[in-house]
Design an enzyme around this catalytic site. Sequence first.
Site, mmCIF file in Angstrom:
data_model
loop_
_atom_site.group_PDB
_atom_site.id
_atom_site.type_symbol
_atom_site.label_atom_id
_atom_site.label_comp_id
_atom_site.label_asym_id
_atom_site.label_seq_id
_atom_site.Cartn_x
_atom_site.Cartn_y
_atom_site.Cartn_z
ATOM 1 N N PRO A 102 0.822 -1.220 0.000
ATOM 2 C CA PRO A 102 0.000 0.000 0.000
ATOM 3 C C PRO A 102 0.850 1.260 0.000
ATOM 4 O O PRO A 102 1.833 1.363 0.735
ATOM 5 C CB PRO A 102 -0.801 -0.137 1.294
ATOM 6 C CG PRO A 102 -0.954 -1.610 1.454
ATOM 7 C CD PRO A 102 0.345 -2.203 0.983
ATOM 8 N N CYS A 103 0.454 2.237 -0.833
ATOM 9 C CA CYS A 103 1.329 3.354 -1.158
ATOM 10 C C CYS A 103 1.001 4.642 -0.428
ATOM 11 O O CYS A 103 1.652 5.659 -0.655
ATOM 12 C CB CYS A 103 1.267 3.618 -2.662
ATOM 13 S SG CYS A 103 -0.367 4.166 -3.235
ATOM 14 N N GLN A 104 0.015 4.649 0.482
ATOM 15 C CA GLN A 104 -0.423 5.920 1.042
ATOM 16 C C GLN A 104 0.699 6.676 1.739
ATOM 17 O O GLN A 104 0.767 7.893 1.691
ATOM 18 C CB GLN A 104 -1.583 5.691 2.021
ATOM 19 C CG GLN A 104 -2.880 5.297 1.330
ATOM 20 C CD GLN A 104 -3.010 3.799 1.121
ATOM 21 O OE1 GLN A 104 -2.028 3.065 1.175
ATOM 22 N NE2 GLN A 104 -4.211 3.326 0.885
#
Length: 424
Positions: A102-104
Amino acid sequence: MTTLKEGTPNTGVTFIDLFAGCGGLSLGLIQAGWRGLFAIEHSKDAFKTFNRNFLSDDAVYNFDWPEWLPQENHDIEYVLDHYQNELKSYAKNVDLIVGGPPCQGFSSAGKRNSSDPRNKLVDLYLEFVKVINPKIVLIENVKGLASDFSDASGKSEVTNYYNKIISNLKENYYVSDKIIDVSEYGVPQRRKRIFIIAIRRDLEFKDFENPFDLLEANRLEFLKNKGLDISPTTASDALSDLEIRRNGTGASKAEARFNEIKYIRPLTKYQKVMHGDQNGKMHDTRLARHRPDIIERFKKIIELCHSTGRLNTSLSKEAKEQFGIRKAALRVMDPASPAPTITSMPDDLLHYSEPRTLTVRESARIQSFPDWFKFEGKYTTGGERRRSEVPRFTQVANAVPPLMAEALGLTLLKLLVDKEGSSL
């Protein structure tokens, strides 16, 4: 065995999808001829969509899912802790591990946060790769993955996750990377992402070559074989058959409080590729319920952006003040260009000619999901729930565009199966 559509090559090569989301990367790989073994996705919401499209009895494609792993959402750390023996049985017997942590915490679109616990999932991804030791590793993430993080004072470097991934993989793999604008592969969206491909060193290629060179060399042939134009697919190419003024609307059968677009048929090459043999059937065309004053405001914004040439670009400070808009980003699509990057906030983007936000199906079209692909769960969420819920719009936005995934899948197949002199 993975069920394949007629005309899709059954090559027998296998993959595992980590942080699978709703399945955009898996879909593209299967369409390229790969066989899915299993996938790991933490979100219950996203896994509902994955289950609907890859594990249900009437799914177009099915994974060759092992009996030891329940067909439900899983945390990657839990799987590593509780299924070590089962995972070790796959060691060196899996062709490909794919996925993007996940890139948040990395994304420049939000608040970059060095302490975001999701950043630590990179370590778990690398641990999973070490256990399975696949022939190839494919990672996708936002460009911010390659940027340094600083501590709260901003004075000292904390870490660079890109360098960490590269240095870790280089111990046993040839590693290549590239920032790709997916619009070059038929996706009607200017979306730049970093892709990393690692190929195990002991595979003894006759002449190792950069897989991204092969990807680019086959790009035009890929578009031709898909029935797409070489020129970029525009927003209008993707969405003109979904315009309300062409189809009309009616009450949603699933949700009486909403209207939905009553679909007729595709018009452009891209729309025909996406719609396939659906015979006019369409999902996820529910329209947002905009108040009359909001619709009037959207009309004026669309007119202003067309008259000033400010399309696909955030409203100016002056325009925001004029319309009383506090949002950091609000853009009107340019019908003659690929759309801007789709985000998880549906009100970040307005239709190019109709005073409204996009439907889930229109967002999915811009991400190159085929029209038969069905999304599950809430449409949107807000407040603190955004930390735990992954509604449909977010599922779409977080996915790897299936067209891009298919192009990558075909390239990796060439490396594994078609390469002359290879011992694979």
